[in-house]
Design a protein around this motif. Sequence first.
Motif, short mmCIF file in Angstrom:
data_model
loop_
_atom_site.label_atom_id
_atom_site.label_comp_id
_atom_site.label_asym_id
_atom_site.label_seq_id
_atom_site.Cartn_x
_atom_site.Cartn_y
_atom_site.Cartn_z
N ILE A 83 1.48 -1.23 0.12
CA ILE A 83 -0.04 0.35 0.15
C ILE A 83 0.76 0.82 0.18
CG2 ILE A 83 -1.44 1.71 1.72
CD1 ILE A 83 -3.23 -1.43 2.10
N PHE A 84 0.83 2.72 -1.02
CA PHE A 84 1.52 3.28 -0.98
C PHE A 84 0.51 4.38 -1.04
CE2 PHE A 84 2.27 0.60 -4.51
CZ PHE A 84 4.28 0.48 -4.37
N ILE A 85 0.95 5.54 0.70
CA ILE A 85 1.37 6.39 1.20
C ILE A 85 1.84 7.35 -0.13
CG2 ILE A 85 -0.30 5.88 3.14
CD1 ILE A 85 2.18 7.05 3.96
N ASP A 86 1.99 7.97 -0.50
CA ASP A 86 3.36 8.37 -1.17
C ASP A 86 3.63 7.51 -2.89
OD1 ASP A 86 4.10 10.08 0.28
OD2 ASP A 86 5.75 8.69 1.10
N VAL A 87 2.94 8.59 -3.56
CA VAL A 87 2.96 8.42 -4.96
C VAL A 87 4.09 7.50 -5.30
CG1 VAL A 87 2.97 9.11 -7.33
CG2 VAL A 87 1.98 10.27 -5.99
N PRO A 88 3.87 6.34 -5.44
CA PRO A 88 5.32 5.56 -6.31
C PRO A 88 5.67 6.00 -7.55
CG PRO A 88 3.25 4.34 -6.29
CD PRO A 88 2.65 5.45 -5.99
N LEU A 89 7.07 5.79 -7.57
CA LEU A 89 8.17 6.55 -8.95
C LEU A 89 8.06 6.01 -9.99
CD1 LEU A 89 10.66 7.84 -9.13
CD2 LEU A 89 12.17 5.70 -9.45
N CYS A 90 7.27 4.48 -10.12
CA CYS A 90 6.97 3.99 -11.34
C CYS A 90 5.13 4.79 -12.30
CB CYS A 90 6.90 2.69 -11.05
SG CYS A 90 4.75 2.45 -9.77
N ILE A 91 5.12 5.92 -11.12
CA ILE A 91 4.19 6.13 -11.70
C ILE A 91 3.65 8.00 -11.62
CG2 ILE A 91 2.21 4.12 -11.47
CD1 ILE A 91 0.94 5.65 -9.19
N ARG A 92 5.14 7.98 -10.93
CA ARG A 92 4.98 9.10 -10.74
C ARG A 92 4.96 10.81 -12.17
NH1 ARG A 92 9.35 10.92 -7.04
NH2 ARG A 92 8.64 9.76 -5.76
N ASP A 93 5.30 10.22 -12.68
CA ASP A 93 5.23 11.10 -13.82
C ASP A 93 4.01 11.65 -15.04
OD1 ASP A 93 8.37 11.92 -14.17
OD2 ASP A 93 8.47 10.52 -16.18
N ILE A 94 3.31 9.76 -14.78
CA ILE A 94 2.08 10.29 -15.18
C ILE A 94 0.74 10.57 -14.59
CG2 ILE A 94 0.24 7.71 -16.26
CD1 ILE A 94 1.91 5.92 -16.15
N ILE A 95 1.30 10.37 -13.25
CA ILE A 95 0.29 11.48 -12.23
C ILE A 95 0.38 12.72 -12.84
CG2 ILE A 95 -0.01 12.44 -10.28
CD1 ILE A 95 -1.75 9.35 -10.61
N MET A 96 1.56 13.32 -12.67
CA MET A 96 1.82 14.63 -13.23
C MET A 96 1.37 15.20 -14.49
SD MET A 96 3.24 15.68 -10.32
CE MET A 96 3.72 17.49 -11.04
N ASN A 97 0.99 14.23 -15.50
CA ASN A 97 0.56 15.13 -16.55
C ASN A 97 -0.81 14.56 -16.39
OD1 ASN A 97 3.43 14.75 -18.10
ND2 ASN A 97 3.59 12.34 -18.63
#
Length: 227
Positions: A210-224
């Motif tokens: 369970i990730f409470i912070d944005v996982p690195l693997c999806i960080r760019d997608i979330i930002m875009n």
Amino acid sequence: MAADHFSLFSVLLWSIWQHRNNKLWRNEVESVNVVCDRGINLLTGWNQAQEMKQKQSRIQPTIAGTRWSKPSIGRYKCNIDASFSTILNKVGIGVCVRDDQGSFVLAKTEWFSPIMNVDIGEALGLLHAMKWIQDLQLEHVDFELDSQIVVTKFHSKNRDESELGDIIKDCRTMFNTHFRNSRVEYIRRQANEVAHVLAREATSLASFHIFIDVPLCIRDIIMNEME
């Protein structure tokens, strides 16, 4: 062992396990041919699904509905996807929750073994996502997944006595019991990228996360997608 041989070996093991369950719980006796055909059909279906996903991933999103969109004010969006690894004999589940600003709230990865039918894996992803969201006591949730078959069956009133039908029935029961002003919707693969990446990541992890912070693997997608 070559990858294709390992894949065939994995699905045959799954079919033998299914045969054992059918004998134990339904008193059904199946021939060797039925057991083999079921495993081969699963592998064929899985390969076709992967080829379709690869083709879709190469197509640029040029039509409406191919980009993730924020939920309306006061709602949450829960994206769900399943990933299938014949090499690892696992089904990975990725779930991501975002708020009405498009901001990351929580994410979860988990996996099942042995590998199973694609539609069953997708339906189990929806069921486990609902159980998790219910544990979080969230309401006003838009559940989105890119399996049109699962979403269509979820909204269908037709009786389905199959294994997939039983899972969908559990989804409906969970949904009707615990969720107010929520919905289950189909989206295109391109609009479900975050959940897809999480699902692929899930199969490589030793345990559930369970990730409470944005996982690195999806960080760019979330930002875009917040833009």
